[in-house]
Enzyme design. Structure first.
Site, PDB file in Angstrom:
ATOM      1  N   ARG A 107      62.323  42.774   1.172  1.00  0.00           N
ATOM      2  CA  ARG A 107      62.008  41.880   2.275  1.00  0.00           C
ATOM      3  C   ARG A 107      62.847  40.612   2.152  1.00  0.00           C
ATOM      4  O   ARG A 107      63.118  40.142   1.031  1.00  0.00           O
ATOM      5  CB  ARG A 107      60.526  41.534   2.168  1.00  0.00           C
ATOM      6  CG  ARG A 107      59.968  40.634   3.239  1.00  0.00           C
ATOM      7  CD  ARG A 107      59.917  41.315   4.550  1.00  0.00           C
ATOM      8  NE  ARG A 107      58.946  40.679   5.443  1.00  0.00           N
ATOM      9  CZ  ARG A 107      58.891  40.947   6.748  1.00  0.00           C
ATOM     10  NH1 ARG A 107      59.729  41.808   7.297  1.00  0.00           N
ATOM     11  NH2 ARG A 107      57.986  40.373   7.508  1.00  0.00           N
TER      12      ARG A 107
ATOM     13  N   THR B   9      62.397  47.229  14.664  1.00  0.00           N
ATOM     14  CA  THR B   9      62.397  47.767  13.343  1.00  0.00           C
ATOM     15  C   THR B   9      62.772  49.223  13.448  1.00  0.00           C
ATOM     16  O   THR B   9      62.785  49.774  14.538  1.00  0.00           O
ATOM     17  CB  THR B   9      60.968  47.564  12.804  1.00  0.00           C
ATOM     18  OG1 THR B   9      60.733  46.180  12.878  1.00  0.00           O
ATOM     19  CG2 THR B   9      60.752  48.100  11.438  1.00  0.00           C
TER      20      THR B   9
ATOM     21  N   THR C 108      64.202  46.337   8.983  1.00  0.00           N
ATOM     22  CA  THR C 108      64.142  45.591  10.234  1.00  0.00           C
ATOM     23  C   THR C 108      64.976  44.323  10.226  1.00  0.00           C
ATOM     24  O   THR C 108      65.276  43.768   9.162  1.00  0.00           O
ATOM     25  CB  THR C 108      62.672  45.201  10.551  1.00  0.00           C
ATOM     26  OG1 THR C 108      62.591  44.656  11.862  1.00  0.00           O
ATOM     27  CG2 THR C 108      62.121  44.188   9.574  1.00  0.00           C
TER      28      THR C 108
ATOM     29  N   ASN D  31      63.538  42.276  12.435  1.00  0.00           N
ATOM     30  CA  ASN D  31      62.383  41.780  13.178  1.00  0.00           C
ATOM     31  C   ASN D  31      62.567  42.106  14.648  1.00  0.00           C
ATOM     32  O   ASN D  31      62.471  43.248  15.033  1.00  0.00           O
ATOM     33  CB  ASN D  31      62.128  40.288  12.929  1.00  0.00           C
ATOM     34  CG  ASN D  31      60.709  39.911  13.349  1.00  0.00           C
ATOM     35  OD1 ASN D  31      59.867  40.787  13.497  1.00  0.00           O
ATOM     36  ND2 ASN D  31      60.434  38.643  13.554  1.00  0.00           N
TER      37      ASN D  31
ATOM     38  N   ASP E 135      57.874  36.009  11.077  1.00  0.00           N
ATOM     39  CA  ASP E 135      56.746  36.751  10.501  1.00  0.00           C
ATOM     40  C   ASP E 135      55.880  35.871   9.593  1.00  0.00           C
ATOM     41  O   ASP E 135      54.793  36.278   9.181  1.00  0.00           O
ATOM     42  CB  ASP E 135      57.237  37.977   9.718  1.00  0.00           C
ATOM     43  CG  ASP E 135      57.417  39.190  10.631  1.00  0.00           C
ATOM     44  OD1 ASP E 135      56.946  39.143  11.779  1.00  0.00           O
ATOM     45  OD2 ASP E 135      58.032  40.174  10.191  1.00  0.00           O
TER      46      ASP E 135
ATOM     47  N   SER F 113      54.647  41.279   6.141  1.00  0.00           N
ATOM     48  CA  SER F 113      55.164  42.326   7.031  1.00  0.00           C
ATOM     49  C   SER F 113      54.049  43.306   7.376  1.00  0.00           C
ATOM     50  O   SER F 113      53.027  43.359   6.703  1.00  0.00           O
ATOM     51  CB  SER F 113      56.288  43.073   6.313  1.00  0.00           C
ATOM     52  OG  SER F 113      56.676  44.202   7.042  1.00  0.00           O
TER      53      SER F 113
ATOM     54  N   GLY G   2      57.455  48.571  15.301  1.00  0.00           N
ATOM     55  CA  GLY G   2      56.573  48.111  16.373  1.00  0.00           C
ATOM     56  C   GLY G   2      55.670  46.968  15.961  1.00  0.00           C
ATOM     57  O   GLY G   2      54.541  46.859  16.455  1.00  0.00           O
ATOM     58  N   GLY G   3      56.150  46.107  15.044  1.00  0.00           N
ATOM     59  CA  GLY G   3      55.332  44.961  14.643  1.00  0.00           C
ATOM     60  C   GLY G   3      53.987  45.437  14.113  1.00  0.00           C
ATOM     61  O   GLY G   3      53.919  46.433  13.384  1.00  0.00           O
TER      62      GLY G   3
HETATM   63  O1  DON Z   1      57.840  43.155   9.221  1.00  0.00           O
HETATM   64  C1  DON Z   1      57.224  43.200  10.257  1.00  0.00           C
HETATM   65  O2  DON Z   1      56.046  43.466  10.331  1.00  0.00           O
HETATM   66  C2  DON Z   1      57.951  42.934  11.569  1.00  0.00           C
HETATM   67  N1  DON Z   1      59.124  42.139  11.306  1.00  0.00           N
HETATM   68  C3  DON Z   1      58.296  44.219  12.220  1.00  0.00           C
HETATM   69  C4  DON Z   1      58.966  43.984  13.537  1.00  0.00           C
HETATM   70  C5  DON Z   1      59.007  45.164  14.401  1.00  0.00           C
HETATM   71  O3  DON Z   1      58.541  46.212  14.070  1.00  0.00           O
HETATM   72  C6  DON Z   1      59.617  44.949  15.717  1.00  0.00           C
HETATM   73  N2  DON Z   1      59.642  46.177  16.459  1.00  0.00           N
HETATM   74  N3  DON Z   1      59.187  46.412  17.479  1.00  0.00           N
END
Ligand code: DON
Length: 606
Positions: free
Chosen positions: A139, A417, A435, A437, A459, A488, A510-511
């Site tokens: 990370r 990501t 990712t 982000n 994040d 994350s 997908g966050g």
């Molecule tokens: O690490 C994380 O949780 C976020 N940076 C992930 C971001 C992400 O999946 C964006 N995609 N849609």
């Protein structure tokens, strides 16, 4: 059991009286069965029970009953068919799954630049056929000059500088992580596994419609923050579908890494280019930040679900903990309600809501903040949480206080990501999520070195208590500190069957929906016995505590189910699509690979 009820503090009893919702904590904790059910093998069941035909709501756009790519020996699945092919090229040349995953990771920075990266970071989970398991955390970290309130303006208002531009980037970890992974578990030299990526950058590759669309959506942002022509938009025009994307600067960068290893990125001319880019745009990453970056080998997060073993990512990702916590709550039900029913959405949504309450307040970089992983992933805690799920929707604000009051005995139990999964003929497996982000990260492309930088600083809780880009409301634990990793949701996960063999290799983009999407594919396979393709096509739901709503995919819940959930007190939120999962499953005769049916991607095997 009795012990647990005695440990409920006086405060929690008082709360339980005030909140009918939690009044059964002690009761259920006293009467339920906290142990895991017997393993499938102990019940005399085969390691992979027969699949059951899935039934989706009539309005759902993806049909059940299709099949993914099946191959007898090895498989790679990612959001880029060219990158999956790079992995298979290395496998066919005698590499193992780790060699192939590293090849795939570097190839993605070329062929899927919206998320595949050397300018960002990620996590890998490794299960070797000889029984070794590993998790590596690469990370990004906050630069040394970062400060808690660096994204607030003079009036204390949150700006968008954690999302766009030079200040948004954490110190990239991907090159350090991938090279460390290869060194410990791979069999081939770095210069060999990077060949496909170098070739794809130097000679170019044919852009497909997914990448063309992604580039076209990113054009304004990248132009704005980069300010010079990039290979994605030569002469101001997006490289179209069917045309070749050639990236000579990136090829040179990858060649340098292939030759000199991670030092080329963190100390050599690539580091100079990155720092020069920072200085050009008011960023704060220095050569000292780059020189001190180190990936972290973490103790794998292990949990079980109805006798299957899961290996996933511990903090600094919240992924493994939250997947485990939610699945543990659901495991407390002897069986889950039928897929697609009101009750199913209720119990699954409620489990996520509770797990995200803990995520948002308690999870963070373990090198900076004590993280109660054992408590959050314990079966006893899950049992107490399950008891807070009543017949109606719970309000997040009320639950937060009630959950903090639960006392649990200490247990020692075992946009964008991208995720890729790789297995080889020996049964070694790698699950990696990586990712920048946001799609295309901060919008900053490093001049002369040819890659995009992340906007991972968003994040962090840039202003604790205020939502970030994903609407996540996070607390002090995840506030900005120099050298700290931002929390994350990435959840690369490997599921083992009752014989300890790899059954599923998966993860998502997908966050926060990464967590709920990954765990629903696991539930669909383990609980509902769907084929992998059905498990991936099945409609998904999401709850992240705040905003206090249950999200569903358009057409994914029958109208009557929607009505009853609303009557139960849920605030329903509709989205076109949830989550981008890439998965592999062991099937009779080999492996089935399925890239996300809602997006693009490629499964390549042999
Ligand atoms: O690490 C994380 O949780 C976020 N940076 C992930 C971001 C992400 O999946 C964006 N995609 N849609």
């Amino acid at each position: 059991m009795r012990r647990l009820s005695h440990r409920l503090s006086r405060r929690s009893r008082a709360l339980a009286r005030r909140l009918p919702l939690v009044s059964c904590i002690a009761l259920a904790a006293c009467s339920g069965n906290a142990g895991s059910p017997a393993t499938p093998a102990a019940r005399g069941e085969p390691a992979i029970p027969a699949r059951v035909a899935a039934q989706f709501p009539s309005g759902w756009r993806l049909a059940a009953g299709a099949q993914g790519t099946v191959a007898p020996q090895a498989m790679a699945v990612s959001n880029s068919p060219d990158a999956s092919a790079a992995a298979v090229e290395i496998l066919r040349a005698g590499g193992n799954a780790v060699d192939a995953a590293v090849a795939l990771g570097f190839a993605l920075t070329v062929t899927w630049p919206e998320a595949g990266n050397i300018g960002g970071g990620g996590y890998s989970v490794v299960q070797m056929a000889d029984g070794r398991t590993a998790t590596i955390d690469y990370r990004e970290i906050a630069p040394l000059a970062a400060t808690r309130d660096m994204y607030l303006d003079a009036n204390g208002k949150l700006t968008d500088k954690s999302i766009y531009g030079h200040l948004a980037s954490g110190v990239p970890g991907a090159v350090a992580g991938l090279t460390a992974l290869l060194e410990r578990y791979g069999t081939m030299p770095l210069s060999r596994v990077m060949q496909p990526a170098i070739r794809l950058a130097r000679d170019g590759f044919v852009v497909d419609t997914a990448l063309a669309g992604s580039m076209s959506r990113a054009q304004n942002m990248v132009n704005r923050y980069t300010g010079i022509a990039t290979p994605y938009f030569p002469r101001g025009r997006v490289v179209g579908a069917g045309d070749r994307l050639v990236q000579p600067d990136l090829a040179r960068t990858l060649e340098a890494i292939a030759k000199e290893g991670a030092a080329a990125f963190y100390r050599g001319w690539i580091a100079d280019s990155l720092v020069a880019e920072m200085q050009r745009g008011g960023g704060i990453i220095t050569k000292a930040d780059l020189a001190r970056y180190a990936p972290a080998w973490r103790t794998p997060l292990r949990t079980t679900y109805r006798g299957y073993a899961l290996v996933s990512m511990p903090p600094s990702s919240s992924g493994g903990v939250v997947v485990a916590e939610a699945l543990n709550v659901l495991e407390q039900y002897p069986t889950l309600p039928a897929f697609g029913s009101t009750q199913y959405a209720h119990v699954v949504g409620s489990a996520y809501q509770r797990a995200f309450i803990d995520r948002n307040a308690k999870l963070a970089d373990p090198d900076f903040v004590p993280v109660p992983v054992d408590r959050l992933t314990s079966k006893a805690y899950a049992q107490a949480l399950r008891a807070t799920i009543g017949p109606r929707a719970s309000r997040t604000a009320e639950l937060e206080t009630a959950m903090n009051a639960i006392s649990v005995p200490r247990e020692r139990e075992p946009e964008h990501t991208t995720h890729y999964s790789v297995v080889d003929a020996k049964g070694n497996a790698v699950a990696t999520t990586t990712t920048l982000n946001n799609s295309w990260g901060s919008g900053v492309w490093v001049r002369g070195a040819g890659f995009m930088l992340n906007d991972e600083m968003d994040d962090f809780a840039a202003q604790p208590g205020k939502p970030n880009m994903f609407g996540l409301v996070q607390g002090e634990a995840n506030a900005i500190q120099p050298g700290k990793r931002m929390l994350s949701a990435m959840s690369p996960t490997i599921v083992l069957d009752s014989k300890g063999q790899v059954l599923l290799v998966l993860g998502a983009a997908g966050g926060p929906t990464i967590i709920t999407g990954t765990s629903q594919v696991i539930l669909n396979v383990l609980e509902h016995r769907m084929s992998l393709m059905d498990a991936m096509r099945a409609p998904r739901i999401h709850h992240q505590a705040l905003p206090d709503s249950l999200t569903y995919e358009d057409g994914g819940l029958a109208p009557a189910v929607l009505d009853s959930l609303t009557q139960m007190g849920y605030r329903m939120r509709r989205l076109r699509a949830l989550v981008n999962v890439n998965a592999i499953m062991r099937v009779p005769g080999g492996w089935e690979g399925v890239p996300e049916p809602r997006r693009s991607g490629g499964a390549v095997g042999y």
